[in-house]
Design an enzyme around this catalytic site. Sequence first.
Site, PDB file in Angstrom:
ATOM      1  N   GLY A  10     103.124  74.034  16.566  1.00 52.72           N
ATOM      2  CA  GLY A  10     103.316  74.600  15.241  1.00 52.72           C
ATOM      3  C   GLY A  10     102.567  73.818  14.175  1.00 52.72           C
TER       4      GLY A  10
ATOM      5  CB  VAL B 189     105.702  70.546  11.049  1.00 52.33           C
ATOM      6  CG1 VAL B 189     106.245  69.124  10.970  1.00 52.33           C
ATOM      7  CG2 VAL B 189     105.903  71.244   9.704  1.00 52.33           C
ATOM      8  N   GLY B 190     104.322  70.268  13.845  1.00 53.18           N
ATOM      9  CA  GLY B 190     104.162  69.527  15.083  1.00 53.18           C
ATOM     10  C   GLY B 190     102.731  69.108  15.350  1.00 53.18           C
TER      11      GLY B 190
ATOM     12  CB  SER C 288     114.045  73.437   4.861  1.00 51.60           C
ATOM     13  OG  SER C 288     113.653  74.292   3.802  1.00 51.60           O
ATOM     14  CB  SER C 289     113.322  71.763  -0.376  1.00 55.01           C
ATOM     15  OG  SER C 289     112.507  72.923  -0.318  1.00 55.01           O
ATOM     16  CB  CYS C 290     115.955  76.375   1.704  1.00 50.53           C
ATOM     17  SG  CYS C 290     116.335  76.208   3.459  1.00 50.53           S
TER      18      CYS C 290
ATOM     19  CE1 TYR D 170     114.624  77.153   8.900  1.00 50.74           C
ATOM     20  CE2 TYR D 170     114.506  76.719   6.547  1.00 50.74           C
ATOM     21  CZ  TYR D 170     114.087  76.454   7.832  1.00 50.74           C
ATOM     22  OH  TYR D 170     113.128  75.490   8.051  1.00 50.74           O
TER      23      TYR D 170
ATOM     24  CE  LYS E 266     115.211  73.534   9.736  1.00 51.04           C
ATOM     25  NZ  LYS E 266     114.635  72.746  10.853  1.00 51.04           N
TER      26      LYS E 266
ATOM     27  CG  ASN F 194     108.126  75.458  -0.777  1.00 45.43           C
ATOM     28  OD1 ASN F 194     108.841  76.166  -0.096  1.00 45.43           O
ATOM     29  ND2 ASN F 194     108.378  75.205  -2.058  1.00 45.43           N
TER      30      ASN F 194
ATOM     31  CG  HIS G 159     106.958  79.607   4.134  1.00 48.31           C
ATOM     32  ND1 HIS G 159     106.880  79.037   5.384  1.00 48.31           N
ATOM     33  CD2 HIS G 159     108.286  79.618   3.815  1.00 48.31           C
ATOM     34  CE1 HIS G 159     108.090  78.714   5.800  1.00 48.31           C
ATOM     35  NE2 HIS G 159     108.959  79.058   4.868  1.00 48.31           N
TER      36      HIS G 159
ATOM     37  CD1 TRP H  77     106.085  91.226  -1.977  1.00 44.41           C
ATOM     38  CD2 TRP H  77     108.068  90.404  -1.394  1.00 44.41           C
ATOM     39  NE1 TRP H  77     106.518  91.932  -0.893  1.00 44.41           N
ATOM     40  CE2 TRP H  77     107.728  91.450  -0.514  1.00 44.41           C
ATOM     41  CE3 TRP H  77     109.261  89.742  -1.208  1.00 44.41           C
ATOM     42  CZ2 TRP H  77     108.573  91.841   0.534  1.00 44.41           C
ATOM     43  CZ3 TRP H  77     110.093  90.118  -0.167  1.00 44.41           C
ATOM     44  CH2 TRP H  77     109.747  91.165   0.694  1.00 44.41           C
TER      45      TRP H  77
END
Length: 387
Positions: A14, A16-17, A122-124, A151, A155, A180, A194, A256
């Site tokens: 992925g 990040v990986g 995640s910041s979410c 999600y 986390k 992000n 995203h 959007w």
Amino acid sequence: MNKSEKILITGASGMVGSALVRNLLKKGYTNLVGTYHSKILAEQKRSPLKMVRVDLQNQDAVNRFFASERPEHIFLAAAKVGGIHANNTYPAQFIYENLTIQSNVIHAAYQNDVNRLLFLGSSCIYPKLAPQPMKEEHLLTGLLEPTNEPYAIAKIAGIKMCEAYNRQYGTRFLSVMPTNLYGPNDNFDLENSHVLPALIRKFHLAKIAETGDWDGIENDEALFGPIPDDLKQSLLSGKKSQHSALSTQHSIVSLWGSGLPRREFLHVDDMADACVFVMNFKDKVVAREFLDASKPCFINVGSGTDCTVSELARLVQETVGFKGEIVFDTSRPDGTPLKLLDVSRLTALGWRPSIGLAQGIQDTYRWYIDQYEYALPPSSIYLRTLT
């Protein structure tokens, strides 16, 4: 981390990986093993990285993998991720898959006496209306943003699971919360990605449609996934024209929301560098920053600066070279109005990002374009499937 010790990167194919793999190899770590679920990146086929296909949602497969590989350090980067549309459309998958993956890996790490594990959140996780910038102390102080609540809950559970295992079993499981992220190997699917990768792809498609490059649109779809029917019809409407390019009325990119929400962005290579930096903390720093019950058990990772989605769109538009018009569809959701992390804790520990947003977008778009001419070389790494 000793450079001879085995390091596991879950989700190594992925965004990040793969960034973690690049950073570790650059720093001289060579005893690396990565897990992947459905694909291998070309860059990994040319590296000394050992890749193993593992279904991390299968507890038995995870246990057998750990018993076989015996990693000493783990970067838990595997996750199901996506933008507002994906989170809204697949909430059950987002909470189930993330809870299952992280629970299996964290528990197996404990059972196999892993030295250190780094969990990426995640910041979410922060409340929708959290004070800005968001400090680690703001976790669980208010309601979450509804569009990505499943999600975020997954986390938060990962953070608390690491904390609980540290308390009960004396493990050293660390957590970092990135803002992000974007960069090479991002997901450019227009339905599930995203905001930044979606902007890059939309502007690129509009640009090549203006020049009448219909083969380019087909190639893009083959490389990066389906183009939604309404957008594809708009792009290809000029193909029936005798002209080589679309008329001005077609030179529009619809985005959007209102364009007013503010977002913070961090290049994934900076994120990877921060993760390796944190993983190499001395034991006394780990005890002070992660194991002390008087402090939050995780650390924010971000750039410390933000911009509006509208400003981001203009920057991507300029980078890609699209000359048309941007319109915002206010019937679509905005998501959280403000999302800026307070990164003072990590800054005080000695780490800062090095890649600015403009440079990072240029680098990401260059990578995106390079995929059109990327020839996959024969595999030169050890591959096997764990069944």
